[in-house]
Each structure stands twice: as C-alpha cells, then as structure tokens.
Motif scaffolding. Structure first.
Motif, PDB file in Angstrom:
ATOM      1  N   TYR A   1      -1.807  15.906  -3.502  1.00 42.62           N
ATOM      2  CA  TYR A   1      -0.966  15.459  -2.385  1.00 42.62           C
ATOM      3  C   TYR A   1      -1.728  15.241  -1.079  1.00 42.62           C
TER       4      TYR A   1
ATOM      5  N   THR B   1       2.659   1.954  -3.321  1.00 43.09           N
ATOM      6  CA  THR B   1       1.765   2.598  -4.284  1.00 43.09           C
ATOM      7  C   THR B   1       1.673   4.094  -4.025  1.00 43.09           C
ATOM      8  N   VAL B   2       1.591   4.466  -2.738  1.00 44.12           N
ATOM      9  CA  VAL B   2       1.525   5.878  -2.367  1.00 44.12           C
ATOM     10  C   VAL B   2       2.787   6.615  -2.808  1.00 44.12           C
TER      11      VAL B   2
ATOM     12  N   ILE C   1      -3.211  11.888  -1.241  1.00 48.35           N
ATOM     13  CA  ILE C   1      -2.186  10.843  -1.241  1.00 48.35           C
ATOM     14  C   ILE C   1      -1.657  10.620   0.166  1.00 48.35           C
TER      15      ILE C   1
ATOM     16  N   GLU D   1       0.829  -1.214   0.000  1.00 48.66           N
ATOM     17  CA  GLU D   1       0.000   0.000   0.000  1.00 48.66           C
ATOM     18  C   GLU D   1       0.857   1.255   0.000  1.00 48.66           C
ATOM     19  N   GLN D   2       1.915   1.231   0.814  1.00 42.00           N
ATOM     20  CA  GLN D   2       2.782   2.399   0.916  1.00 42.00           C
ATOM     21  C   GLN D   2       3.637   2.566  -0.331  1.00 42.00           C
TER      22      GLN D   2
ATOM     23  N   TYR E   1       4.107  15.084   8.139  1.00 41.89           N
ATOM     24  CA  TYR E   1       3.208  15.169   6.990  1.00 41.89           C
ATOM     25  C   TYR E   1       2.536  16.543   6.918  1.00 41.89           C
TER      26      TYR E   1
ATOM     27  N   SER F   1       3.062   9.680  -5.516  1.00 35.72           N
ATOM     28  CA  SER F   1       3.720  10.942  -5.176  1.00 35.72           C
ATOM     29  C   SER F   1       4.769  11.287  -6.223  1.00 35.72           C
TER      30      SER F   1
ATOM     31  N   ASN G   1      -3.004   4.257   6.789  1.00 36.07           N
ATOM     32  CA  ASN G   1      -2.373   2.934   6.773  1.00 36.07           C
ATOM     33  C   ASN G   1      -1.250   2.865   7.814  1.00 36.07           C
TER      34      ASN G   1
ATOM     35  N   THR H   1      -4.066   8.869   2.647  1.00 34.50           N
ATOM     36  CA  THR H   1      -4.070   7.417   2.472  1.00 34.50           C
ATOM     37  C   THR H   1      -2.880   6.788   3.185  1.00 34.50           C
ATOM     38  N   ARG H   2      -1.720   7.428   3.068  1.00 35.76           N
ATOM     39  CA  ARG H   2      -0.505   6.899   3.673  1.00 35.76           C
ATOM     40  C   ARG H   2      -0.598   6.886   5.199  1.00 35.76           C
TER      41      ARG H   2
END
Length: 223
Positions: free
Chosen positions: A185, A77-78, A188, A74-75, A159, A82, A195, A191-192
């Motif tokens: 962003y 993909t993030v 994005i 998952e990460q 973040y 980015s 998770n 989502t990160r």
C-alpha cells in the motif's frame, strides 16, 4: 439529504459489509474467526455512524465520498491495484485462520484495533477540515487550498491516515502473511499522490505556494 442519496449510501454500505464478510469468512471456512468479527465491527460500525453524520450535516461531502469512478488512467490503475491488494489480503487472512499457519498474539490484534480506531478519528478530522475531499482526483468550483490543522503538518493527511488504517487491518485479523501483502500500500499510495500533486499544481490556485510552505507529503520529517 435526498432519498436517492440515502438509498445509495445504504446500498453501498450493505454491499461493502457483504463483500468484506465473504472475502474473510469464506476462506476461513468458519464464522468462529473472532478476529474477523472484531475487524468487521471496528470497520463498519464507525463507518455507519460517520455516514449518518455526513448524511445530515454535509450530504454533498457524503455524495463525493460515494463517487469512486476515477477518470484519470493512472489513478484508475492505482485504484485497481488497491482493490487487488484488499482481496488478496483478506482472503489470505481467512486462509491463515482455516489452516492455522500462524496467528499473531492477541496483544498485537488489540493494539492494532486501538491504532485503527484512533486512525478513524483522525480520518474524521481530515474530513472536517477539508470538505472538498472526494474519492477521485478533481478540483471543484470555489475550491481553496487548506493549509491549517493536519494540512499544516503534511500535504496529504488523508493518505497518511489510510496508511495507519490499512496497515493495521491485517494485524487486527491476526495474519502476518496478510500484513506482507498490505505492505504494497505505501508504494501504491505514493504513486497516486505524486500524480495527484501534478494535477493540483495545474488546476488548484495556490497549491504550488502550499507545497513550499508544507514540505512533507505523507510522513512528517521523512517524506
């Protein structure tokens, strides 16, 4: 500090300068793109200085910041999304200059540059507060929950700072079209971090209690 770490940092820095320069100035078709030079300066000069400080003060932190190999699907993909955002945003800013679509007023670029530099200072403060930070999601041996300073305001101050950094980038470059791309962003990074929190709840002792203490993930009083 080791010789290997020194060369790894220098090579990665040089490649970053070259890559970003190509993504901006090649589409621009000119080295007279002043906004591009301003952006390169405020991005890479503080980055170089911060790298030198970490190299001598905390080489382990520098090593963890250089490690960008994300293990979780998952990460990963993030991270890829980015990367696509940065490529599209920088190329679009260069094309915006070349074809003179619409350049934002100089005042906007100046204000955005100030915001960017202030964000860099906050970024350094987050690194000072939490030496466990890495570019990948992991929990290291002996890691503890940090709940003071900026971590007492939001759970993911790194973040929060990158939101300011990345959303100011296209404005420094003077491109509203690039800014529209960078608006991806926040989604994005949301989502990160969702998770990431699931991972930390399982792997980091005290994180569940920390979530109850600090209510906001990213933006105080909003989310």
């Amino acid at each position: 500090m080791t010789v290997k770490l020194f060369f790894q940092a220098i090579i990665k820095f040089a490649l970053g300068v070259i890559l970003v320069g190509l993504l901006i100035f090649l589409p621009a078709g000119s080295f007279e793109y002043i906004n591009g030079w301003i952006f390169m300066g405020i991005l890479f000069i503080p980055m170089f200085c911060a790298g030198i400080v970490m190299m001598f003060k905390n080489p382990m932190l520098l090593k963890s910041r250089l490690d960008a190999k994300e293990k979780q699907t998952e990460q990963s993909t993030v991270v890829k999304l980015s990367g696509l955002m940065f490529i599209a945003g920088f190329v679009l800013a260069g094309l915006n200059y070349r074809f003179d679509w619409y350049m934002l007023p100089e005042t906007v670029s100046i204000i955005a540059s100030v915001v960017f530099l202030i964000s860099y200072v906050l970024y350094a403060e987050v690194l000072r507060e939490n030496t466990y930070l890495s570019r990948t999601i992991e929990v290291r041996e002996g890691q503890k929950v940090i709940d003071t300073g900026l971590y007492g305001i939001v759970r993911h101050p790194m973040y929060s700072v990158t939101l300011l950094l990345f959303l100011s980038m296209p404005l420094v470059l003077g491109s509203i079209f690039s800014f529209i791309v960078f608006l991806a962003y926040p989604f994005i990074i949301a989502t990160r971090l969702i998770n990431e929190e699931k991972f930390l709840e399982k792997e980091l002792n005290g994180y569940t209690e920390y979530k109850q203490k600090v209510k906001y993930r990213l933006i105080p009083f909003i989310w």
